[in-house]
Design an enzyme around this catalytic site. Structure first.
Site, PDB file in Angstrom:
ATOM      1  N   ASP A 265      11.978 -52.878  11.359  1.00 33.10           N
ATOM      2  CA  ASP A 265      12.159 -52.926  12.815  1.00 33.10           C
ATOM      3  C   ASP A 265      13.466 -52.287  13.263  1.00 33.10           C
ATOM      4  O   ASP A 265      13.650 -52.017  14.451  1.00 33.10           O
ATOM      5  CB  ASP A 265      12.147 -54.380  13.302  1.00 33.10           C
TER       6      ASP A 265
ATOM      7  N   TYR B  86       0.071 -52.966   8.184  1.00 31.00           N
ATOM      8  CA  TYR B  86       0.075 -52.945   6.718  1.00 31.00           C
ATOM      9  C   TYR B  86      -0.077 -51.535   6.174  1.00 31.00           C
ATOM     10  O   TYR B  86       0.342 -51.255   5.052  1.00 31.00           O
ATOM     11  CB  TYR B  86      -1.007 -53.887   6.183  1.00 31.00           C
TER      12      TYR B  86
END
Length: 321
Positions: A102, A252
């Site tokens: 992030d 993912y």
């Protein structure tokens, strides 16, 4: 290498030269092959810090340097562990290599994995753009990683001229203006016959606040996209407007790909510099780039200012807009 995060310190097994369920002999690893793999050969896990078990493990195996790799949760745990090591009169240095897809760790320019995540997320956006162009009255939505901050979403949008709306935690912390958002989506459909929306996974967080946390100490995220889906159906049905909705969450897919060239080079530098720092006797530090230069930062400083958020008044954000 110790497998399974901090849980790996719970074992009673003694270090050997052999790879076991708890350890990996890194000397046996083909590092040229490993550097091209996604994920982690050490098997990551959240939480698991047990000070007593970890100190016993350190004593038993005569460990004097521990390299940790992780984000804000790992940095918090590293500070607790280093303080416990000092109080126990154990000579052992902890050096943290900051990893946050992030990119929400403070101080640093960026953390490894971020640039790969942006590159792979852009592919997911490209597919949604094609879908929105190929279907009647199509709303294409991409949900990208970003628990506390919209750095990935912002960078992906900077690389595309086809995004109509960007939803990030710094602006859309709750769904109070969801009617306005969806009505603008409706207007865009009437105007162009398509609409592309990029959203971070942490939007509308205020709507879902609860005491439930994961093993890493983070509040569990809810499916924020359901709020948008329900409101789109409600408003478009009321306006008797037929539409198609396409949704892509490449979470993912992004986590599992091999690192790109930038991250490979960066990780090599982190490995070299962190080893030099540890062998020189430094401890309780985190290592990364600050203003383009490799720097050691005290772990408590990282913890004090993390997680950081995207500055929506910054030049970089306005360039994207």
């Amino acid at each position: 290498g110790i497998k399974n995060g901090f849980y790996g310190f719970h074992t009673n097994e003694i270090f050997t030269n052999n790879t076991t369920n708890d350890f990996i002999n890194l000397k046996e690893i083909n590092h040229r092959e490993v550097s091209n793999l996604g994920g982690s050969i050490l098997v990551s896990d959240r939480g698991g810090l047990d000070i007593e078990k970890t100190l016993n493990f350190i004593r038993k195996n005569s460990i004097d340097i521990i390299f940790l790799c992780g984000g804000d949760g790992t940095h918090r745990a590293a500070q607790i562990l280093q303080n416990a090591i000092i109080e126990s009169d154990i000579i052992c240095s902890i050096v943290v290599l900051p990893k946050s897809i992030d990119n929400d760790l403070s101080i640093y320019d960026h953390t490894f994995g971020f640039k790969t995540a942006v590159e792979e997320s852009k592919r997911a956006l490209d597919s949604i753009i094609v879908e929105s162009q190929s279907n009647y009255n199509c709303i294409g939505i991409v949900k990208l990683m970003g628990r506390n901050a919209g750095f990935i979403a912002k960078e992906v949008c900077k690389g595309s001229q086809a995004v109509d709306f960007l939803l990030i935690p710094e602006i859309n912390s709750n769904s109070n203006n969801i009617n306005e958002i969806v009505n603008k989506i409706y207007d865009k459909i009437l105007c162009k016959g398509k609409c592309v929306v990029v959203m971070s996974e942490g939007i509308f967080f205020d709507d879902f606040q609860n005491d439930e946390k994961d093993n890493g100490g983070n509040f569990k995220l809810q499916k924020c996209e359901n709020i948008i889906f329900d409101k789109i159906e409600e408003i478009f049905k009321a306006k008797k407007c037929r539409y198609n909705l396409k949704f892509n969450e490449p979470k993912y897919m992004v986590r599992s790909v091999q690192p790109n060239a930038d991250d490979m080079v960066f990780c090599n530098l982190l490995g070299e510099y962190s080893t030099h720092c540890a062998l020189a006797g430094y401890y309780n530090i985190s290592l990364g780039t600050v203003n383009g230069r490799m720097a050691m930062v005290p772990i408590d400083v990282i913890n004090k200012y993390s997680p950081r958020k995207l500055d929506i008044q910054s030049l970089a954000f306005n360039e994207m807009m």
